[in-house]
Design an enzyme around this catalytic site. Structure first.
Site, PDB file in Angstrom:
ATOM      1  N   LYS A  83      19.091  41.435   6.845  1.00 25.52           N
ATOM      2  CA  LYS A  83      18.491  42.541   7.037  1.00 25.52           C
ATOM      3  C   LYS A  83      16.864  42.351   7.411  1.00 25.52           C
ATOM      4  CE  LYS A  83      16.779  42.409   2.121  1.00 25.52           C
ATOM      5  NZ  LYS A  83      16.561  43.124   0.764  1.00 25.52           N
ATOM      6  N   CYS A  90      23.752  38.264  -1.727  1.00 22.50           N
ATOM      7  CA  CYS A  90      23.975  38.597  -3.219  1.00 22.50           C
ATOM      8  C   CYS A  90      25.006  39.675  -3.385  1.00 22.50           C
ATOM      9  CB  CYS A  90      22.393  39.307  -3.977  1.00 22.50           C
ATOM     10  SG  CYS A  90      21.509  38.098  -4.354  1.00 22.50           S
ATOM     11  N   LYS A 103      23.219  43.176 -14.084  1.00 26.82           N
ATOM     12  CA  LYS A 103      22.822  42.744 -12.963  1.00 26.82           C
ATOM     13  C   LYS A 103      24.270  42.987 -11.990  1.00 26.82           C
ATOM     14  CE  LYS A 103      21.335  40.416  -9.433  1.00 26.82           C
ATOM     15  NZ  LYS A 103      20.336  41.011  -8.687  1.00 26.82           N
TER      16      LYS A 103
HETATM   17  P1  NAD Z   1      18.672  29.310  -3.461  1.00 31.65           P
HETATM   18  O1  NAD Z   1      19.930  28.759  -3.022  1.00 31.65           O
HETATM   19  O2  NAD Z   1      17.878  29.888  -2.358  1.00 31.65           O
HETATM   20  O3  NAD Z   1      17.865  28.097  -4.234  1.00 31.65           O
HETATM   21  C1  NAD Z   1      18.508  27.763  -5.221  1.00 31.65           C
HETATM   22  C2  NAD Z   1      17.489  26.234  -5.694  1.00 31.65           C
HETATM   23  O4  NAD Z   1      18.180  25.565  -6.587  1.00 31.65           O
HETATM   24  C3  NAD Z   1      17.689  25.255  -4.348  1.00 31.65           C
HETATM   25  O5  NAD Z   1      16.345  25.035  -3.912  1.00 31.65           O
HETATM   26  C4  NAD Z   1      18.293  24.023  -5.075  1.00 31.65           C
HETATM   27  O6  NAD Z   1      17.947  22.755  -4.102  1.00 31.65           O
HETATM   28  C5  NAD Z   1      17.980  24.170  -6.448  1.00 31.65           C
HETATM   29  N1  NAD Z   1      18.788  23.490  -7.179  1.00 31.65           N
HETATM   30  C6  NAD Z   1      20.226  23.337  -7.457  1.00 31.65           C
HETATM   31  N2  NAD Z   1      20.435  22.690  -8.414  1.00 31.65           N
HETATM   32  C7  NAD Z   1      19.350  22.218  -9.148  1.00 31.65           C
HETATM   33  C8  NAD Z   1      19.287  21.353 -10.212  1.00 31.65           C
HETATM   34  N3  NAD Z   1      20.162  20.826 -10.788  1.00 31.65           N
HETATM   35  N4  NAD Z   1      18.010  21.179 -10.417  1.00 31.65           N
HETATM   36  C9  NAD Z   1      16.708  21.666  -9.882  1.00 31.65           C
HETATM   37  N5  NAD Z   1      16.858  22.381  -8.811  1.00 31.65           N
HETATM   38  C10 NAD Z   1      18.308  22.599  -8.324  1.00 31.65           C
HETATM   39  O7  NAD Z   1      19.106  30.485  -4.662  1.00 31.65           O
HETATM   40  P2  NAD Z   1      18.425  31.880  -4.736  1.00 31.65           P
HETATM   41  O8  NAD Z   1      18.728  32.698  -3.616  1.00 31.65           O
HETATM   42  O9  NAD Z   1      17.097  32.078  -5.183  1.00 31.65           O
HETATM   43  O10 NAD Z   1      19.293  32.372  -5.834  1.00 31.65           O
HETATM   44  C11 NAD Z   1      19.308  31.806  -7.338  1.00 31.65           C
HETATM   45  C12 NAD Z   1      19.596  32.621  -8.303  1.00 31.65           C
HETATM   46  O11 NAD Z   1      19.289  34.169  -8.306  1.00 31.65           O
HETATM   47  C13 NAD Z   1      21.405  33.211  -7.724  1.00 31.65           C
HETATM   48  O12 NAD Z   1      22.090  33.113  -9.098  1.00 31.65           O
HETATM   49  C14 NAD Z   1      21.380  34.399  -6.996  1.00 31.65           C
HETATM   50  O13 NAD Z   1      22.541  35.139  -7.367  1.00 31.65           O
HETATM   51  C15 NAD Z   1      20.254  35.105  -7.964  1.00 31.65           C
HETATM   52  N6  NAD Z   1      19.476  36.075  -7.178  1.00 31.65           N
HETATM   53  C16 NAD Z   1      19.137  35.863  -6.051  1.00 31.65           C
HETATM   54  C17 NAD Z   1      18.418  37.166  -5.476  1.00 31.65           C
HETATM   55  C18 NAD Z   1      18.207  36.670  -4.026  1.00 31.65           C
HETATM   56  O14 NAD Z   1      17.876  37.874  -3.056  1.00 31.65           O
HETATM   57  N7  NAD Z   1      18.234  35.628  -3.179  1.00 31.65           N
HETATM   58  C19 NAD Z   1      18.206  38.015  -6.007  1.00 31.65           C
HETATM   59  C20 NAD Z   1      18.662  38.038  -7.390  1.00 31.65           C
HETATM   60  C21 NAD Z   1      19.138  37.455  -8.012  1.00 31.65           C
END
Ligand code: NAD
Length: 430
Positions: free
Chosen positions: A318, A258, A202
């Site tokens: 974007k 990211c 990743k």
């Molecule tokens: P985000 O910030 O949009 O969402 C995270 C969610 O987790 C939030 O809604 C928050 O309230 C919830 N949360 C936090 N602690 C919690 C807990 N203890 N119990 C339940 N819910 C909880 O994050 P995202 O953008 O979806 O990213 C999530 C992960 O995926 C990250 O590690 C990111 O690096 C990875 N990722 C993101 C993308 C992207 O395009 N956004 C792509 C690939 C990977």
């Protein structure tokens, strides 16, 4: 299968809806009650094309529900997917507190042989720590796995339904089998590797793409010194199959939720293992210097931004998303305001979000209609290639009594046409 997806952000909601579309019984879990209320009404708290439709269908079919209760969701789940945020701490270290908190909250409800999948982006070596956190609260046998997510915001539903590959790094044989079964309907190659390889894959993918952007930006800078056009250079090098024609974006540098975070985390990880001088420790600085460097350059060429009305087109990081995390607008607008310009921003989707990032006042106003933003503009900066921005008829904003400038930060506009219209056109690396 019964599945709980913990964290209903970008990754969690899309993942939950896609698994539900395969007929699994999926619960999306979040600690944010407002988010859960919104999702229960089939509304998505952010803009992502096609997601609301998928959410509505899977909820109507009864395969997808949302909760704030770990007990109601994790109990009886075969697979628990952790998709919470992993922001970079100030030193670049991946902050895993949400991952550990989610692991601990789920632990006491785990059923025997449950598989806890970490989908969040985490550094190598995280799974043993997740297991330690879980074991504090349960004695049942369970497995952990890293299944990194490669979706792109703006095309997240399509990417999740049609992934290039599924990478699985598990700690038990049965976890590989269950996860292969879960992802079978996607008909994508499944790559079984160690957890550490999955986590490195990743970081490697995002660091490579960020490097590619940084690389072509540096080539673009050199092109500007010698009259070459970076777009022509790209055309020429793309014919070499080792190089390829995809993913060339000379411009203002990489942003988003990211790339900046993942490169910083990889750089931090490199430092912790004695590789402080490697490439990943250089890229962030080059990328962060880019916007101020380019704005200084344009400012000199156009006689400064002071007193000028500047239309900033594209506020999200974007097209096709309202996500403004690490968007170029967040650096560009404060620079312009500090230089004494008046800013009129345009974005088709992020106006609800923009106020959390850049204040609206007498000198900075934001519009969802491009015509309103470009009206009376001395300078037009096209930051993001939203379709509306690329297709706009800039003749409508041309005032023949004024010297007007177009700065095309993504090389997406027709420079020749703009020049004919009477604008002074600046692209990047051309
Ligand atoms: P985000 O910030 O949009 O969402 C995270 C969610 O987790 C939030 O809604 C928050 O309230 C919830 N949360 C936090 N602690 C919690 C807990 N203890 N119990 C339940 N819910 C909880 O994050 P995202 O953008 O979806 O990213 C999530 C992960 O995926 C990250 O590690 C990111 O690096 C990875 N990722 C993101 C993308 C992207 O395009 N956004 C792509 C690939 C990977």
């Amino acid at each position: 299968m019964k599945i709980t997806v913990i964290g209903t952000g970008f990754v969690g909601v899309v993942t939950a809806a896609v698994y539900a579309s395969f007929g699994h019984e999926v619960v999306g879990l979040d600690i944010d009650e407002n988010k859960i209320k919104t999702l229960r009404n089939s509304k998505v708290p952010f803009y992502e094309p096609n997601l609301e439709e998928l959410l509505t269908t899977t909820q109507k079919e009864g395969n997808l529900t949302f909760t704030t209760s770990y007990q109601d969701s994790v109990t009886n789940s075969d697979v628990i997917v952790i998709a919470v945020g992993t922001p970079s701490a100030a030193d670049g270290n991946a902050d895993l507190k949400f991952v550990y908190a989610a692991s601990e909250s789920a632990a006491k409800y785990l059923k025997k042989q449950a598989v806890v999948v970490v989908k969040s982006t985490v550094p190598p070596g995280t799974l043993p720590k997740v297991e330690e956190h879980i074991k504090k609260f349960t004695d049942v046998e369970f497995a952990t796995a890293s299944v990194p997510e490669f979706l792109k915001e703006g095309t997240a539903v399509h990417d999740t339904l049609h992934p290039d590959r599924i990478v699985i790094g598990a700690t038990r044989k049965y976890a590989y089998e269950i996860l292969a079964e879960l992802h079978k309907p996607l008909q994508a190659p499944i790559i079984n590797v160690s957890p550490e390889s999955a986590q490195m894959a990743k970081y490697a993918a995002n660091a490579y793409l960020a490097t590619r952007i940084t690389f072509i930006n540096q080539i673009a800078d050199l092109c500007e010194k010698n009259g070459a056009d970076v777009q022509e250079v790209i055309q020429a090098i793309s014919e070499d199959k080792r190089v390829g024609g995809h993913y060339w974006y000379p411009g203002f540098g990489y942003g988003g939720s990211c790339f900046p975070k993942d490169v910083k985390e990889l750089a931090h990880y490199s430092r912790t293992v004695g590789e402080a001088d490697n490439l990943f420790n250089k890229i962030t600085q080059i990328n962060e210097d880019r916007i101020p460097k380019l704005l200084e350059q344009y400012s000199k060429e156009i006689g400064g931004f002071e007193g000028k009305t500047v239309a900033v087109l594209g506020l999200s990081f974007k097209p096709n998303t309202d996500d403004m995390r690490e968007a170029p607008s967040i650096k560009v607008i404060p620079y312009l305001l500090a230089s004494g310009a008046t800013v009129k921003g345009f974005d088709p989707k992020s106006l609800e979000v923009v106020k959390y990032f850049i204040k609206e006042d007498d000198n900075a106003t934001y519009y969802s209609q491009i015509e309103s933003a470009v009206k009376d503009a001395d300078v037009i900066i096209s930051l993001i290639e939203w379709a509306e921005i690329v297709a706009f008829d800039y003749g409508k904003a041309r005032d023949i009594n004024k010297k007007q400038v177009v700065i095309d930060a993504r090389n997406q506009l027709d420079g020749e046409k703009l020049t004919k219209l009477g604008y002074k056109y600046y692209g990047v690396g051309r």
